[in-house]
Design a protein around this motif. Structure first.
Motif, PDB file in Angstrom:
ATOM      1  N   PHE A  32      18.509  60.332  83.384  1.00 48.42           N
ATOM      2  CA  PHE A  32      17.864  60.248  84.694  1.00 48.42           C
ATOM      3  C   PHE A  32      18.217  58.941  85.408  1.00 48.42           C
ATOM      4  CE2 PHE A  32      14.194  58.956  87.306  1.00 48.42           C
ATOM      5  CZ  PHE A  32      14.157  60.018  88.206  1.00 48.42           C
ATOM      6  N   ILE A  33      18.301  57.846  84.639  1.00 47.54           N
ATOM      7  CA  ILE A  33      18.555  56.536  85.243  1.00 47.54           C
ATOM      8  C   ILE A  33      20.047  56.268  85.431  1.00 47.54           C
ATOM      9  CG2 ILE A  33      18.273  54.039  84.935  1.00 47.54           C
ATOM     10  CD1 ILE A  33      15.725  54.615  83.373  1.00 47.54           C
ATOM     11  N   ASN A  34      20.813  56.433  84.359  1.00 44.96           N
ATOM     12  CA  ASN A  34      22.247  56.132  84.407  1.00 44.96           C
ATOM     13  C   ASN A  34      22.984  56.983  83.376  1.00 44.96           C
ATOM     14  OD1 ASN A  34      24.787  55.053  84.732  1.00 44.96           O
ATOM     15  ND2 ASN A  34      24.301  53.060  83.842  1.00 44.96           N
ATOM     16  N   PRO A  35      23.370  58.212  83.729  1.00 44.49           N
ATOM     17  CA  PRO A  35      23.993  59.123  82.765  1.00 44.49           C
ATOM     18  C   PRO A  35      25.301  58.600  82.182  1.00 44.49           C
ATOM     19  CG  PRO A  35      24.186  59.966  85.012  1.00 44.49           C
ATOM     20  CD  PRO A  35      23.234  58.819  85.065  1.00 44.49           C
ATOM     21  N   LEU A  36      26.010  57.741  82.916  1.00 38.74           N
ATOM     22  CA  LEU A  36      27.278  57.206  82.409  1.00 38.74           C
ATOM     23  C   LEU A  36      27.073  56.315  81.189  1.00 38.74           C
ATOM     24  CD1 LEU A  36      29.131  56.328  85.748  1.00 38.74           C
ATOM     25  CD2 LEU A  36      29.426  58.344  84.301  1.00 38.74           C
ATOM     26  N   TYR A  40      28.498  55.159  76.102  1.00 40.46           N
ATOM     27  CA  TYR A  40      28.546  54.048  75.161  1.00 40.46           C
ATOM     28  C   TYR A  40      27.709  54.304  73.907  1.00 40.46           C
ATOM     29  CZ  TYR A  40      30.521  51.499  79.104  1.00 40.46           C
ATOM     30  OH  TYR A  40      31.320  51.103  80.144  1.00 40.46           O
ATOM     31  N   LEU A  41      27.048  55.457  73.888  1.00 43.98           N
ATOM     32  CA  LEU A  41      26.180  55.778  72.754  1.00 43.98           C
ATOM     33  C   LEU A  41      26.699  56.944  71.921  1.00 43.98           C
ATOM     34  CD1 LEU A  41      22.730  55.631  74.608  1.00 43.98           C
ATOM     35  CD2 LEU A  41      23.940  53.757  73.461  1.00 43.98           C
ATOM     36  N   ARG A  42      27.631  57.697  72.452  1.00 43.19           N
ATOM     37  CA  ARG A  42      28.107  58.897  71.770  1.00 43.19           C
ATOM     38  C   ARG A  42      28.838  58.572  70.473  1.00 43.19           C
ATOM     39  NH1 ARG A  42      27.744  63.496  74.740  1.00 43.19           N
ATOM     40  NH2 ARG A  42      27.294  63.268  76.972  1.00 43.19           N
ATOM     41  N   LEU A  43      28.964  59.612  69.651  1.00 45.06           N
ATOM     42  CA  LEU A  43      29.631  59.472  68.352  1.00 45.06           C
ATOM     43  C   LEU A  43      31.137  59.472  68.557  1.00 45.06           C
ATOM     44  CD1 LEU A  43      29.431  59.298  65.310  1.00 45.06           C
ATOM     45  CD2 LEU A  43      29.219  61.783  65.215  1.00 45.06           C
ATOM     46  N   ARG A  55      27.309  53.010  67.368  1.00 47.45           N
ATOM     47  CA  ARG A  55      27.466  54.444  67.628  1.00 47.45           C
ATOM     48  C   ARG A  55      27.148  55.291  66.395  1.00 47.45           C
ATOM     49  NH1 ARG A  55      30.668  55.797  72.260  1.00 47.45           N
ATOM     50  NH2 ARG A  55      31.505  53.961  73.347  1.00 47.45           N
ATOM     51  N   LEU A  56      27.189  54.698  65.209  1.00 45.84           N
ATOM     52  CA  LEU A  56      26.823  55.426  63.998  1.00 45.84           C
ATOM     53  C   LEU A  56      25.374  55.898  64.044  1.00 45.84           C
ATOM     54  CD1 LEU A  56      28.522  53.201  61.254  1.00 45.84           C
ATOM     55  CD2 LEU A  56      29.117  55.576  61.812  1.00 45.84           C
ATOM     56  N   THR A  58      23.296  55.465  67.380  1.00 42.20           N
ATOM     57  CA  THR A  58      22.817  55.769  68.732  1.00 42.20           C
ATOM     58  C   THR A  58      23.183  57.160  69.214  1.00 42.20           C
ATOM     59  OG1 THR A  58      24.814  54.737  69.674  1.00 42.20           O
ATOM     60  CG2 THR A  58      22.854  53.352  69.417  1.00 42.20           C
ATOM     61  N   TRP A  59      24.104  57.849  68.549  1.00 40.55           N
ATOM     62  CA  TRP A  59      24.479  59.189  69.011  1.00 40.55           C
ATOM     63  C   TRP A  59      23.319  60.172  68.896  1.00 40.55           C
ATOM     64  CZ3 TRP A  59      24.474  63.485  65.771  1.00 40.55           C
ATOM     65  CH2 TRP A  59      24.370  63.227  64.403  1.00 40.55           C
ATOM     66  N   VAL A  60      22.325  59.862  68.039  1.00 40.30           N
ATOM     67  CA  VAL A  60      21.185  60.770  67.914  1.00 40.30           C
ATOM     68  C   VAL A  60      20.310  60.731  69.167  1.00 40.30           C
ATOM     69  CG1 VAL A  60      21.169  60.552  65.408  1.00 40.30           C
ATOM     70  CG2 VAL A  60      19.722  59.054  66.776  1.00 40.30           C
ATOM     71  N   VAL A  61      20.525  59.736  70.027  1.00 41.18           N
ATOM     72  CA  VAL A  61      19.762  59.651  71.271  1.00 41.18           C
ATOM     73  C   VAL A  61      20.282  60.657  72.302  1.00 41.18           C
ATOM     74  CG1 VAL A  61      19.191  58.133  73.215  1.00 41.18           C
ATOM     75  CG2 VAL A  61      19.150  57.237  70.892  1.00 41.18           C
ATOM     76  N   VAL A  62      21.550  61.051  72.168  1.00 40.89           N
ATOM     77  CA  VAL A  62      22.147  61.987  73.122  1.00 40.89           C
ATOM     78  C   VAL A  62      21.469  63.346  72.958  1.00 40.89           C
ATOM     79  CG1 VAL A  62      24.262  63.094  73.896  1.00 40.89           C
ATOM     80  CG2 VAL A  62      24.329  60.752  72.993  1.00 40.89           C
ATOM     81  N   PRO A  63      20.714  63.803  73.954  1.00 37.09           N
ATOM     82  CA  PRO A  63      19.928  65.031  73.808  1.00 37.09           C
ATOM     83  C   PRO A  63      20.757  66.274  74.097  1.00 37.09           C
ATOM     84  CG  PRO A  63      19.510  64.091  75.961  1.00 37.09           C
ATOM     85  CD  PRO A  63      20.498  63.164  75.274  1.00 37.09           C
TER      86      PRO A  63
END
Length: 281
Positions: A32-36, A40-43, A55-56, A58-63
């Motif tokens: 909602f705030i900054n999709p780009l 930087y969080l993807r696997l 990234r090991l 933070t990828w779990v944050v990607v819904p």
């Protein structure tokens, strides 16, 4: 109980489903705030090998992708309910192993895909990794929760579209067919992501298929029976040295041995920090 569970089971994270849902909430807020920023969080295994080790995790944050807020809320509540039911039935330790193994297999699958794309398709590892990062998420891990629930409680009924009652095993079969179609008609990236994220379900099903077909009532009766047997035989694993309570007096009770007491004294969570330490000298 295995020796590994006996040794490390106390470190299992309770209510892990809620934590996963909270990660999704953070992910949707980022969209909602900054999709780009999600980029930087993807696997991305190539980026991980070049220092972006966050990234090991933070990828779990990607819904899972969705443009319908109402559907998102329903989905989050559904997976929270399913996951909580599995944790109560399997135990916190086993449910932790199931989810974390799915995440581990997903990470390993992303690295294998990067190597596979480089060797067989001539892409650079960076290119293969960037493309693959768009496919690896917790989507199929969520699906593994549903499949595990369907296998564990096949006779439970759910309301399809809030109206039509249908057994979970039927939904599981339908979804299994859909997955097979997606696998055979998908590209190499989606196949890797699907196979890696659902491998934990395959391991679970092969190892547990002979003793997991229980209804919630059967599970509850079996737990009550075990408590009664322990209570009647007087066999308990834990007992508070102050109040005398054991694990039979409540499922939420926790017991720890005090390192400052001389001797092998164990206390419940209500008296672990308030008791007077035992000293022989």
């Amino acid at each position: 109980m295995s020796n590994f569970e006996r040794k490390f089971g106390k470190y299992a994270i309770k209510n892990l489903s809620l934590m996963l849902i909270m990660c999704y909430a953070v992910g949707y807020l980022i969209i909602f705030i900054n999709p780009l920023f999600l980029g930087y969080l993807r696997l991305n295994p190539y980026a991980i090998l070049h220092g972006q080790i966050w990234r090991l995790v933070t990828w779990v944050v990607v819904p899972p992708p969705s443009s319908n807020v109402f559907f998102v809320l329903i989905m989050l509540y559904l997976y929270y309910s399913l996951g909580t039911s599995l944790e109560r039935t399997w135990g916190t330790y086993r449910y932790n192993v199931y989810l974390f193994s799915g995440m581990l297999f997903t990470v390993l699958g992303s690295f294998l895909l990067m190597i596979f794309g480089h060797l067989l398709y001539g892409m650079t590892m960076e290119e293969a990794s960037i493309i693959g990062s768009m496919y690896f998420s917790t989507y199929y891990i969520n699906m593994s929760i549903f499949l595990a629930f369907a296998v564990t409680f096949p006779e439970v009924e759910m309301l399809l579209m809030f109206i039509i009652p249908i057994k979970v095993k039927v939904l599981g079969i339908i979804y299994g067919v859909v997955l097979l179609v997606e696998f055979f008609y998908g590209n190499i990236y989606s196949r890797f992501a699907m196979a890696a994220s659902l491998f934990n379900f395959l391991v679970f099903w092969i190892g547990s298929r002979n003793h997991i077909h229980m209804s919630p009532k059967q599970v509850k009766r079996r737990q009550q029976f075990k408590r009664e047997v322990r209570r009647n035989t007087g066999v308990t694993k834990h007992k508070c040295a102050i109040c005398g309570r054991t694990e039979l007096d409540g499922d939420d009770l926790e017991f720890r041995i005090c390192s400052k007491c001389e001797g092998n004294y164990e206390y419940c969570q209500d008296h672990l920090f308030t008791h007077q330490h035992v000293k022989y000298h």
